[in-house]
Design an enzyme around this catalytic site. Structure first.
Site: not given
Length: 166
Positions: A111, A123
């Site tokens: 998250e 990411y």
């Protein structure tokens, strides 16, 4: 960053990691005790980054069977956007693929704050895709989290050199 060393977290490094955690996440940080308990559980893996003798980053994940949940990624403010976070995460992927205590990780989850565009870009660069929203996930301040996932079968990473005994 030519003198960057990546190495596993040990009890000797926990206080330095906890201090960096407070700097990077001043309103929602892990305590030294939380790091000690996680490290002692056998399910968590943490890697640290050092440059010039200084701890400048760390990242951690929690393993369950063939899944890995990235729980923390922190880089000291003066060392961001220099590849430290990428090296730490690549190191975690290497460990998750070769960990003898568990089967190789095939799926990764994390998250990230919706407003953290730099982390989301990193990411994505590392093969994660945005797969959902967790409403009100973060506190201090309240913010949604973007859920991101990565499937190992789709990714081919270059191994990261991890120093043991650093």
């Amino acid at each position: 960053m030519s003198d960057l060393t990546i190495f596993p977290l040990t009890k000797d490094n926990i206080s330095s990691v906890a201090e960096l955690e407070k700097i990077c996440f001043p309103f929602d940080f892990w305590s030294e005790q939380a790091f000690e308990e996680s490290l002692g559980s056998g399910s968590y893996i943490f890697l640290c980054a050092k440059s010039g003798g200084e701890l400048i980053g760390y990242a951690g994940m929690y393993r369950v069977l063939d899944e890995a949940h990235i729980v923390n990624v922190a880089v000291a403010p003066g060392h961001r956007r220099q590849g430290v976070g990428e090296k730490l995460l690549s190191g975690l992927f290497d460990v998750a693929r070769t960990d003898q205590k568990s089967c190789p990780a095939k799926n990764y989850f994390l998250e990230v704050r919706k407003s953290n565009l730099a982390a989301r870009a990193l990411y994505k660069k590392l093969g994660f895709t945005e797969s959902g929203i967790r409403r009100g996930y973060y506190r201090n301040p309240v913010e949604d989290a973007v859920l991101m996932t990565r499937t190992e079968a789709e990714i081919s990473d270059t191994p990261t050199q991890i120093e043991h005994g650093a």
